[in-house]
Design a protein around this motif. Structure first.
Motif, PDB file in Angstrom:
ATOM      1  N   THR A   3      11.943  17.821 -14.209  1.00 27.44           N
ATOM      2  CA  THR A   3      12.990  17.290 -14.793  1.00 27.44           C
ATOM      3  C   THR A   3      12.617  15.735 -15.167  1.00 27.44           C
ATOM      4  N   GLY A  24      22.277  22.323  -4.321  1.00 23.90           N
ATOM      5  CA  GLY A  24      22.189  21.158  -5.267  1.00 23.90           C
ATOM      6  C   GLY A  24      21.189  20.106  -4.778  1.00 23.90           C
ATOM      7  N   ASP A  27      19.625  18.109  -8.026  1.00 23.83           N
ATOM      8  CA  ASP A  27      20.382  17.298  -8.597  1.00 23.83           C
ATOM      9  C   ASP A  27      20.310  16.225  -7.836  1.00 23.83           C
TER      10      ASP A  27
END
Length: 151
Positions: A3, A24, A27
């Motif tokens: 990422t 999540g 994230d």
């Protein structure tokens, strides 16, 4: 999963975020990393802080007339910080236990004993217990004198 992270310092890095992502987590990790400086900037800040601490410790040693430490430049720099912190901490401990005049006299005497140790490696080896190590090096006569100063 690789990422791209835009760090708070403005630099971009690629992070390999692994593990489950059922809730999540990746994230949240990426968002947290974005609030941090990149590793290179974080290292630069740490290095600058260490250099400033080393300069302050060297200045304190020079002001107080403490004998120089022996060892490699890197050892001496680190050991000066350890020595200055130990001496300062001991002064705070004494000030919290006895009146100010006695604390200053006892601290001055204890400091004179502490600065006799001039090997940087000794301070580094005893960094987590420097005050106790100095106390252990007191002779019986020095211990008696220190007790008299603190009574």
């Amino acid at each position: 999963m690789k990422t791209s992270i835009g760090h708070s310092c403005g630099h971009q890095t690629t992070a390999n975020l692994t593990g489950t992502d059922a809730h999540g987590e990746r994230d949240r990790t990426a968002a947290w990393l974005a609030t941090q400086p990149c590793p290179a900037c974080a290292r630069a800040v740490r290095d600058q802080d260490r250099q400033e601490q080393a300069r302050a410790a060297a200045a304190t040693a020079a002001e107080q007339g403490w004998p120089p430490l022996t060892g490699s430049p890197k050892q001496v720099s680190w050991a000066q910080q350890i020595r200055a912190e130990a001496i300062s901490t001991m002064g705070e401990r004494l000030a919290g236990r006895i009146d100010q005049d006695k604390a200053q006299a006892a601290h001055g005497y204890w400091t004179a004993v502490a600065v006799r140790q001039t090997e940087a490696a000794w301070w580094i080896d005893n960094r987590d217990r420097a005050i106790r190590a100095v106390n252990s090096s007191l002779t019986a006569a020095e211990l008696d004198t220190l007790k008299e100063l603190t009574d």
